[in-house]
Design a protein around this motif. Structure first.
Motif, PDB file in Angstrom:
ATOM      1  N   TYR A  59       0.821  -1.202   0.000  1.00  0.00           N
ATOM      2  CA  TYR A  59       0.000   0.000   0.000  1.00  0.00           C
ATOM      3  C   TYR A  59       0.856   1.253   0.000  1.00  0.00           C
ATOM      4  CZ  TYR A  59      -4.313  -2.569   0.810  1.00  0.00           C
ATOM      5  OH  TYR A  59      -5.389  -3.398   0.662  1.00  0.00           O
ATOM      6  N   HIS A  87     -11.959  -4.630   6.768  1.00  0.00           N
ATOM      7  CA  HIS A  87     -11.514  -4.065   5.486  1.00  0.00           C
ATOM      8  C   HIS A  87     -12.517  -3.002   5.071  1.00  0.00           C
ATOM      9  CE1 HIS A  87     -10.471  -4.697   0.971  1.00  0.00           C
ATOM     10  NE2 HIS A  87      -9.923  -3.593   1.459  1.00  0.00           N
ATOM     11  N   HIS A  89     -13.089   0.997   3.077  1.00  0.00           N
ATOM     12  CA  HIS A  89     -12.647   2.107   2.244  1.00  0.00           C
ATOM     13  C   HIS A  89     -13.447   3.331   2.678  1.00  0.00           C
ATOM     14  CE1 HIS A  89     -11.037  -0.550  -1.285  1.00  0.00           C
ATOM     15  NE2 HIS A  89     -10.508  -0.855  -0.108  1.00  0.00           N
ATOM     16  N   HIS A 103      -8.268   3.071   0.652  1.00  0.00           N
ATOM     17  CA  HIS A 103      -8.282   1.985   1.646  1.00  0.00           C
ATOM     18  C   HIS A 103      -7.946   2.616   2.998  1.00  0.00           C
ATOM     19  CE1 HIS A 103      -7.240  -2.137   3.081  1.00  0.00           C
ATOM     20  NE2 HIS A 103      -6.394  -1.470   3.842  1.00  0.00           N
TER      21      HIS A 103
HETATM   22 ZN    ZN Z   1      -8.905  -2.039   0.568  1.00  0.00          ZN
END
Ligand code: ZN
Length: 139
Positions: A59, A87, A89, A103
């Protein structure tokens, strides 16, 4: 953090200073939530959001240290190695109305956060995808 349950949905209110990802993990561990969707709005004063670089398999993170509206947060909770795997966003707007996002790695509440965690009757784990390096649904 305040939590109230309605059937399979948890209403969650975060208070100033609480971090979003850790708070979701805390609720999911406390309530033994294995699979869920998450949505939220609110306001933060720091946020770290990222973009996954497929070539580097990692990332790229952008950190923001300023008042931001949490315009939209969407994501899910599954399980990895027995632990809650969050997880999500998110998109954030600054004082000029410009929106950033990605993210979500971390965000700290400045005013409040209004969240719903909708529990799904099921169990999904994560596994490493050989091609992307990402932790994908093991389904
Ligand atoms: Zn993600």
């Amino acid at each position: 953090m305040k939590v109230q349950k309605f059937d399979n949905i948890y209403a969650v209110r975060l208070v100033p200073g609480e971090e979003i990802i850790k708070s979701i993990e805390t609720v999911c561990e406390a309530e033994k939530i294995n699979l869920a969707t998450v949505s939220a709005i609110g306001a933060v004063n720091t946020a770290t959001v990222g973009l996954y670089n497929l070539d580097e398999k990692k990332y790229h993170k952008n950190h923001f240290d300023c008042p931001l509206e949490l315009v939209s947060l969407l994501g899910n909770v599954t399980r990895k190695d027995g632990n809650a795997y969050v997880h999500v966003h998110a998109s954030f707007a600054d004082s000029d109305g410009k929106v950033i996002g990605g993210h979500l790695n971390e965000a700290v509440i400045s005013a409040t956060c209004e969240m719903f965690i909708t529990v799904i009757d099921g169990y999904v784990c994560r596994k490493t995808d050989e091609i992307t390096g990402l932790q994908v649904f093991d389904i």
